[in-house]
Structures are given as structure tokens and as C-alpha cells.
Design an enzyme around this catalytic site. Structure first.
Site, PDB file in Angstrom:
ATOM      1  N   GLU A 177       0.797  -1.243   0.000  1.00  0.00           N
ATOM      2  CA  GLU A 177       0.000   0.000   0.000  1.00  0.00           C
ATOM      3  C   GLU A 177       0.830   1.294   0.000  1.00  0.00           C
ATOM      4  O   GLU A 177       0.642   2.148   0.863  1.00  0.00           O
ATOM      5  CB  GLU A 177      -0.957   0.007   1.195  1.00  0.00           C
ATOM      6  CG  GLU A 177      -1.864  -1.198   1.245  1.00  0.00           C
ATOM      7  CD  GLU A 177      -2.801  -1.214   2.459  1.00  0.00           C
ATOM      8  OE1 GLU A 177      -2.687  -0.325   3.316  1.00  0.00           O
ATOM      9  OE2 GLU A 177      -3.627  -2.117   2.540  1.00  0.00           O
ATOM     10  N   GLU A 200      -6.005 -10.932  -1.003  1.00  0.00           N
ATOM     11  CA  GLU A 200      -6.799 -10.716   0.222  1.00  0.00           C
ATOM     12  C   GLU A 200      -8.285 -10.677  -0.110  1.00  0.00           C
ATOM     13  O   GLU A 200      -9.005  -9.754   0.286  1.00  0.00           O
ATOM     14  CB  GLU A 200      -6.382  -9.405   0.915  1.00  0.00           C
ATOM     15  CG  GLU A 200      -4.889  -9.311   1.164  1.00  0.00           C
ATOM     16  CD  GLU A 200      -4.476  -8.091   1.987  1.00  0.00           C
ATOM     17  OE1 GLU A 200      -5.340  -7.416   2.566  1.00  0.00           O
ATOM     18  OE2 GLU A 200      -3.256  -7.827   2.039  1.00  0.00           O
TER      19      GLU A 200
HETATM   20  C1  XIL Z   1      -5.758  -6.660   8.718  1.00  0.00           C
HETATM   21  C2  XIL Z   1      -5.878  -7.837   9.674  1.00  0.00           C
HETATM   22  O1  XIL Z   1      -6.706  -8.835   9.117  1.00  0.00           O
HETATM   23  C3  XIL Z   1      -6.471  -7.338  10.988  1.00  0.00           C
HETATM   24  O2  XIL Z   1      -6.492  -8.398  11.950  1.00  0.00           O
HETATM   25  C4  XIL Z   1      -5.652  -6.170  11.526  1.00  0.00           C
HETATM   26  O3  XIL Z   1      -6.277  -5.656  12.682  1.00  0.00           O
HETATM   27  C5  XIL Z   1      -5.525  -5.079  10.491  1.00  0.00           C
HETATM   28  O4  XIL Z   1      -4.988  -5.630   9.296  1.00  0.00           O
HETATM   29  N1  XIL Z   1      -4.863  -4.894   4.038  1.00  0.00           N
HETATM   30  C6  XIL Z   1      -3.787  -5.669   4.411  1.00  0.00           C
HETATM   31  C7  XIL Z   1      -3.898  -6.564   5.577  1.00  0.00           C
HETATM   32  O5  XIL Z   1      -2.779  -5.695   3.695  1.00  0.00           O
HETATM   33  O6  XIL Z   1      -2.667  -6.695   6.251  1.00  0.00           O
HETATM   34  C8  XIL Z   1      -4.969  -6.104   6.534  1.00  0.00           C
HETATM   35  O7  XIL Z   1      -5.104  -7.089   7.551  1.00  0.00           O
HETATM   36  C9  XIL Z   1      -6.261  -5.870   5.803  1.00  0.00           C
HETATM   37  C10 XIL Z   1      -6.106  -4.773   4.782  1.00  0.00           C
END
Ligand code: XIL
Length: 374
Positions: free
Chosen positions: A158, A264
Site C-alpha cells: 500500500e 486478500e
Molecule cells: C488486517 C488484519 O486482518 C487485521 O487483523 C488487523 O487488525 C488489520 O490488518 N490490508 C492488508 C492486511 O494488507 O494486512 C490487513 O489485515 C487488511 C487490509
């Protein structure tokens, strides 16, 4: 007549078998084996509680696993010299016991990175050289501990805004436009050559970010730095993004010569205002009955809509399977999804293929049906 009878016998055997098969339409990893890996992100509870009920689903359905938090800088190395390695080690143990691919998430991100990383001992801002050295130390330690056992790292997560500009993070404040190239330089030098290096981001279907990522990949390549793939997070909704916009991004990234990873995936079924899309962790809203309508379960109509949405998403991925190496879900069951807490805390979301009782939802059958060409 004989032939007719034989056909009847086959038909009745089929219809007898059908109820037994209901709810167990095969496994994700087998269904998509000809196309790509199917992965899941595992939270720390699933990683560390050996008899966690979601574990059976993980080993049955997935061929790739990612730690949802355990390898991020903050959870892994909260204080200088303090390392919390148990959940990350558990990811490796689980993967190796079941022959699964291991994803490292993530080396450098503006979230879940402790403040001390950007500070000197007096708490003042750290120099550029000192930050680069700290980044190198992190990668060196991970390379020494896990080496080739982690097959792929999200090197930078990001770093680009919706409009394509560089994110104004602490990384950017100290390293400026060099942040991403320096991160890939360090990862390429410190990690074994077999480990794939990925750039990962959300809302990749937005033309601003998509085009900036393409430019960034080409810039890394022009500098002779290795980048093996682009990760599209895929935090999507029932009606958003349009399939053709996601498709344009897949095609654009693959055209640079790198592999595409869906890293994701989840499909939010709850109401969100348009500016809440993506996964900007700074954006949050208050819970209300209007934005939390499915506390007693998903109405059939929405359940079916979710199944149809997943089917069209996987149909897109299968169409581009020559470009895509992996599709990872951000969680295993609805109960462990981060979307119960984001962008509104305390909601009951239903974004994945398995429900809170670890049971397959109609969306699982729909997705596996896509692999079977149904
Ligand atoms: C999220 C996790 O799932 C949560 O448990 C944590 O509190 C915050 O991060 N983008 C990403 C991930 O790249 O690392 C994030 O994961 C979700 C959004």
C-alpha cells in the site's frame, strides 16, 4: 432395452448419491489445481490453537497460507530487539506438515509498524541511512530465520494512493520516492533468489492506482531490480468493483511481465458508503442498526447474491488463469474475518465461503462449480 436399464441404474445411483454430496462439493485446492493456488489468511488464534475448529477447513481446502498479522513488523518485532516468533513459526509448521505454499505478509507497510522504527534513541526522526539499515536488518533476520521456507514476500504494501500519487507515510517522509525501489533492492539482496518479491495494494481497479503501479513496476525493472508479481488485495463488495475494471487491472499488470496474485479476497455484504471502499484502515464509521442488518444470519436472497458474485469473480480469475498464480481469501470463516471490525467495529459480516459454524455456504459450491465449468 438393456442399454436403457443401464442408463436408469446410473441415473438412480446419481440421485441417491446427490444428497450425500450436498455440502461437500469437493475442495477448493483440488478444483483450482489446474489454474492457481487457493490460499487463506490465518489469524493468530487459528495459528496458535492447535485444535482450532477452522484448522480442518484450512488443511482440506487451501494450498497456500498467509499470516493475517504475525509477520508484520509490529506484531513480529514490537520493540527493538524483541521478537514474537511463535505465531509466524506456527504458520511454517502448519504449511510444511501439509505441503502448503507460505506467503510472507508483509515486509514494509505504513500500518502496524511500530513508531520506534522511524525514531532514534532520543525519539527524534531517524536519518535516511539509519532507516535503510533498519529495513535491511529486518529482512536479514527474516531471511536467516525462514529463508526459502517462505516462498513469497509482499515486499511493500500500500505505497500508492487512489489517485496514483505516493502515499504520504513515514516511509515517504524519510525516504521520499526512493522508498519502493530501496525496499525491493534490500529484499532482492537479502532474500534467497527463489523467494518471489511482490508489490501489494488495495483498490487496484482504480485507474489512478492501477496506472501508477504499472509505472512503478516498469521503473523497478528499468533499474534492474527484481519484482516477480503484483498482489491485488481484492477487498470487494457485492456490486463493486465492476468485473471489467478488475479485469483491466489484471491485464495491465500481467503486461509488464510479472505474475498476478489475488492476495486478500473477501466480499463485504454490509452497507458501506463509497468512500469507505478499499482498505484504508484510517477510515472508520460508527455502528448502527442500518449498517449492521444481518446479525441473525444472511437472508437467503443475499446468500444467493453472494454466491453469484463469487461465481462471477472466479469466472474472471479462471479466464485469466494464465496470468494469475494464486487467489488468497482474507480469512477462513465469517467469524474470523477482519470485516467484522472494519470499517465499522462490532458488525456481523458474512464475506467468506464458510459461515460462523465452519459450514460451507452456497458460495463455496458456486466457486467450485466455476472450476468444473458449470
Ligand atoms: C488486517 C488484519 O486482518 C487485521 O487483523 C488487523 O487488525 C488489520 O490488518 N490490508 C492488508 C492486511 O494488507 O494486512 C490487513 O489485515 C487488511 C487490509
Amino acid at each position: 432395452m438393456m442399454r436403457h436399464l443401464a442408463l436408469l441404474a446410473v441415473l438412480s445411483a446419481g440421485s441417491l448419491a446427490a444428497p450425500l454430496l450436498r455440502g461437500t462439493p469437493g475442495t477448493l485446492k483440488e478444483a483450482f489445481a489446474p489454474h492457481f493456488h487457493v490460499g487463506a489468511a490465518l489469524n493468530t488464534e487459528i495459528l496458535t490453537v492447535a485444535d482450532h475448529p477452522a484448522r480442518a477447513l484450512v488443511t482440506r481446502h487451501f494450498s497456500s497460507i498467509t499470516a493475517a498479522n504475525a509477520m508484520k513488523w509490529g506484531p513480529f518485532n514490537p520493540e527493538p530487539g524483541v521478537y514474537v516468533t511463535e505465531p509466524a513459526d506456527a504458520l511454517l509448521t502448519l504449511a510444511e506438515a501439509h505441503g502448503m505454499q507460505v506467503i510472507g505478509h508483509t515486509l514494509f507497510w505504513h500500518q502496524q509498524t511500530p513508531r520506534w522504527v522511524f525514531q532514534d534513541v532520543q525519539g527524534g526522526p531517524i536519518s535516511r541511512e539509519a532507516l535503510l539499515e533498519r529495513m535491511r536488518e529486518r529482512v536479514r533476520l527474516l531471511a536467516k530465520r525462514y529463508g526459502e521456507r517462505v516462498h513469497l514476500w509482499d515486499v511493500v504494501n500500500e505505497a500508492i494512493e487512489d489517485d496514483g500519487s505516493l502515499r504520504k507515510s513515514a516511509w515517504h517522509r524519510i525516504l521520499g520516492a526512493d522508498f519502493v525501489p530501496e525496499a525491493f533492492r534490500i529484499a532482492g539482496e537479502e532474500l534467497p533468489a527463489s523467494v518471489q518479491l511482490i508489490y501489494n495494494d488495495y483498490s487496484m481497479f482504480l485507474p489512478g492506482r492501477r496506472d501508477a503501479v504499472v509505472t512503478m513496476v516498469r521503473d523497478l525493472q528499468a533499474r534492474g531490480l527484481r519484482i516477480d508479481g503484483v498482489g491485488m488485495q481484492g477487498h470487494w463488495g457485492l456490486d463493486f468493483p465492476r468485473i471489467e475494471d478488475a479485469e483491466a487491472a489484471i491485464v495491465a499488470f500481467a503486461a509488464t511481465g510479472v505474475r498476478v496474485h489475488i492476495t486478500e479476497l473477501d466480499v463485504d455484504v454490509l452497507p458501506r458508503s463509497p468512500d469507505m471502499f478499499g482498505a484504508d484502515l484510517n477510515k472508520r464509521a460508527q455502528i448502527s442498526p442500518e449498517n449492521n442488518p444481518y446479525t441473525d444470519g444472511l437472508p437467503t436472497e443475499i446468500q444467493e447474491k453472494l454466491a453469484r458474485r463469487y461465481a462471477e469473480i472466479f469466472a474472471l480469475f479462471v479466464r485469466h488463469a494464465d496470468k494469475i498464480d494464486r487467489v488468497t481469501f482474507w480469512g477462513v470463516t465469517d467469524g474470523d474475518s477482519w470485516l467484522n471490525g472494519f470499517p465499522v467495529r462490532g458488525r456481523t459480516n458474512h464475506p467468506l465461503l464458510f459461515d460462523r459454524a465452519n459450514q460451507p455456504k452456497p458460495a463455496l459450491e458456486a466457486v467450485i462449480g466455476v472450476a468444473a465449468g458449470k
